[in-house]
Design a protein around this motif. Sequence first.
Motif, PDB file in Angstrom:
ATOM      1  N   ALA A 171     -52.194  27.166-162.725  1.00  0.00           N
ATOM      2  CA  ALA A 171     -51.862  28.416-163.427  1.00  0.00           C
ATOM      3  C   ALA A 171     -51.526  28.133-164.884  1.00  0.00           C
ATOM      4  O   ALA A 171     -51.952  28.860-165.788  1.00  0.00           O
ATOM      5  CB  ALA A 171     -50.680  29.102-162.737  1.00  0.00           C
ATOM      6  N   LEU A 174     -54.589  27.403-166.866  1.00  0.00           N
ATOM      7  CA  LEU A 174     -55.382  28.609-167.099  1.00  0.00           C
ATOM      8  C   LEU A 174     -54.588  29.674-167.878  1.00  0.00           C
ATOM      9  O   LEU A 174     -55.068  30.796-168.071  1.00  0.00           O
ATOM     10  CB  LEU A 174     -55.875  29.188-165.763  1.00  0.00           C
ATOM     11  CG  LEU A 174     -56.802  28.269-164.944  1.00  0.00           C
ATOM     12  CD1 LEU A 174     -57.197  28.935-163.632  1.00  0.00           C
ATOM     13  CD2 LEU A 174     -58.050  27.891-165.744  1.00  0.00           C
ATOM     14  N   LEU A 176     -51.810  31.275-166.999  1.00  0.00           N
ATOM     15  CA  LEU A 176     -51.451  32.411-166.138  1.00  0.00           C
ATOM     16  C   LEU A 176     -49.952  32.606-165.981  1.00  0.00           C
ATOM     17  O   LEU A 176     -49.512  33.533-165.319  1.00  0.00           O
ATOM     18  CB  LEU A 176     -52.068  32.240-164.745  1.00  0.00           C
ATOM     19  CG  LEU A 176     -53.593  32.219-164.698  1.00  0.00           C
ATOM     20  CD1 LEU A 176     -54.070  31.982-163.274  1.00  0.00           C
ATOM     21  CD2 LEU A 176     -54.165  33.529-165.229  1.00  0.00           C
ATOM     22  N   GLY A 180     -46.970  30.282-160.594  1.00  0.00           N
ATOM     23  CA  GLY A 180     -48.407  30.388-160.740  1.00  0.00           C
ATOM     24  C   GLY A 180     -49.197  30.727-159.491  1.00  0.00           C
ATOM     25  O   GLY A 180     -50.313  31.247-159.590  1.00  0.00           O
ATOM     26  N   ALA A 183     -50.612  34.251-159.073  1.00  0.00           N
ATOM     27  CA  ALA A 183     -51.557  34.569-160.158  1.00  0.00           C
ATOM     28  C   ALA A 183     -52.892  33.860-159.937  1.00  0.00           C
ATOM     29  O   ALA A 183     -53.961  34.446-160.138  1.00  0.00           O
ATOM     30  CB  ALA A 183     -50.955  34.166-161.503  1.00  0.00           C
ATOM     31  N   VAL A 184     -52.841  32.591-159.487  1.00  0.00           N
ATOM     32  CA  VAL A 184     -54.082  31.856-159.203  1.00  0.00           C
ATOM     33  C   VAL A 184     -54.832  32.540-158.057  1.00  0.00           C
ATOM     34  O   VAL A 184     -56.045  32.728-158.112  1.00  0.00           O
ATOM     35  CB  VAL A 184     -53.786  30.379-158.849  1.00  0.00           C
ATOM     36  CG1 VAL A 184     -55.036  29.688-158.332  1.00  0.00           C
ATOM     37  CG2 VAL A 184     -53.242  29.638-160.077  1.00  0.00           C
ATOM     38  N   LEU A 187     -56.565  35.716-159.371  1.00  0.00           N
ATOM     39  CA  LEU A 187     -57.723  35.423-160.222  1.00  0.00           C
ATOM     40  C   LEU A 187     -58.865  34.842-159.387  1.00  0.00           C
ATOM     41  O   LEU A 187     -60.035  35.156-159.607  1.00  0.00           O
ATOM     42  CB  LEU A 187     -57.309  34.456-161.339  1.00  0.00           C
ATOM     43  CG  LEU A 187     -58.368  34.158-162.399  1.00  0.00           C
ATOM     44  CD1 LEU A 187     -58.791  35.449-163.124  1.00  0.00           C
ATOM     45  CD2 LEU A 187     -57.847  33.134-163.415  1.00  0.00           C
ATOM     46  N   ASP A 230     -62.612  31.260-166.124  1.00  0.00           N
ATOM     47  CA  ASP A 230     -61.313  30.947-165.517  1.00  0.00           C
ATOM     48  C   ASP A 230     -61.276  31.346-164.036  1.00  0.00           C
ATOM     49  O   ASP A 230     -60.714  30.632-163.202  1.00  0.00           O
ATOM     50  CB  ASP A 230     -60.175  31.664-166.270  1.00  0.00           C
ATOM     51  CG  ASP A 230     -59.861  30.966-167.600  1.00  0.00           C
ATOM     52  OD1 ASP A 230     -60.504  29.937-167.894  1.00  0.00           O
ATOM     53  OD2 ASP A 230     -58.989  31.466-168.329  1.00  0.00           O
ATOM     54  N   ALA A 234     -60.335  28.964-160.907  1.00  0.00           N
ATOM     55  CA  ALA A 234     -59.270  29.287-159.945  1.00  0.00           C
ATOM     56  C   ALA A 234     -59.813  29.306-158.524  1.00  0.00           C
ATOM     57  O   ALA A 234     -59.209  28.739-157.604  1.00  0.00           O
ATOM     58  CB  ALA A 234     -58.636  30.639-160.297  1.00  0.00           C
TER      59      ALA A 234
END
Length: 344
Positions: A171, A174, A176, A180, A183-184, A187, A230, A234
């Motif tokens: 994360a 990237l 984020l 993380g 969020a990963v 995505l 991205d 991910a």
Amino acid sequence: MAVILGIESSCDETAAALVDDGRHILAQRIASQDDAHRPYGGVVPEIAARAHAERLAPLIEATLAEAGVALDEVDAVAATAGPGLIGGVMVGLVTAKALAMASGKPLVAVNHLEGHALSPRLADATLEFPYALLLVSGGHCQILRVDDVGRYRRIATTIDDALGEAFDKTAKILGLGYPGGPAVERLAAQGDPRAVPLPRPLHGSAEPHFSFAGLKSAVSRAKESGQYRDADIAASFQRAAMDCIADRLAVSFGIMGDVTALVVAGGVAANREVRTLLEGIAAERGLRFVAPPLTLCTDNAAMIAWAGLERFRKGQSDPLDFAARPRWPLDPEAEPVRGAGVKA
Ligand code: KG4
Ligand code: ZN
């Protein structure tokens, strides 16, 4: 009916909960410190300890008030005594000692990992020993055979990063933010998991251990190359991580012998791909799959109260001079693993 007060402060969640024998969570409060640590992209131990010290007492008061339980109606006070960030652990443990002393009730010093390991039994009364546990969080990455309360065999651990840590570092790479993992996952849902060639560290190794440092470096190189979206990075990272879990679990099952169920705990258990993967693996092996509700998977005090209750029911408690333990392996006989860092 026994009621236990549980306290958790080993990382960046300050939490208190009241749990009874009937598997009822009478009340629970969690104060997350995400905002305080976000600017640093990870948990800063000194900030965490101070935040626990400020928040814990009022949080316990609010938890007791919400349940309408007075301190002298509690049968024991359980607190995480390790492993974890020592400043935070000491805040929780000292608070628990003071409450135990003031109320004349026993102290139960709980291993945080035991809290994760037994939490599925709080959620599911039918879960029988022995079971296989995949414990995956920001600080821990282990496969355990849980034989009984207090009897754990560590089958696998990580030689470098924990799985949640790998999600958090991905994360960060990237951009984020923190924490993380969620969020990963979000995505990754928009990406192609085959787009970026990434390694599966230790895949095929006869030893059951994990490694994620090489995967993280490869994610970093993929990002720097500027060749990939991205979302594809991910998704490819997440797929690589799933392949690692599947392969390491397969080796672990060969080592641990018969179990009744496959159980997942720790913050990464919130991940849908992880749950789907484990459901499939359990089904193939004819095992039950048990995943506690998400609120019990991430760090919380109900799992500490429950582990305290399981030990209290066995007549166990701890002396008031019990020292906080920054490291505290669940299986004292497990060999240290080459390359293993500070993980418990
Ligand atoms: O159990 P936990 O709350 O705290 C520790 O003891 O570490 O786990 C937090 C970890 C973090 O690394 C976070 O990024 C990860 O669990 N996590 C996830 C997800 N939700 C939380 N990882 C992947 N996917 C998720 N949905
Ligand atoms: Zn944890």
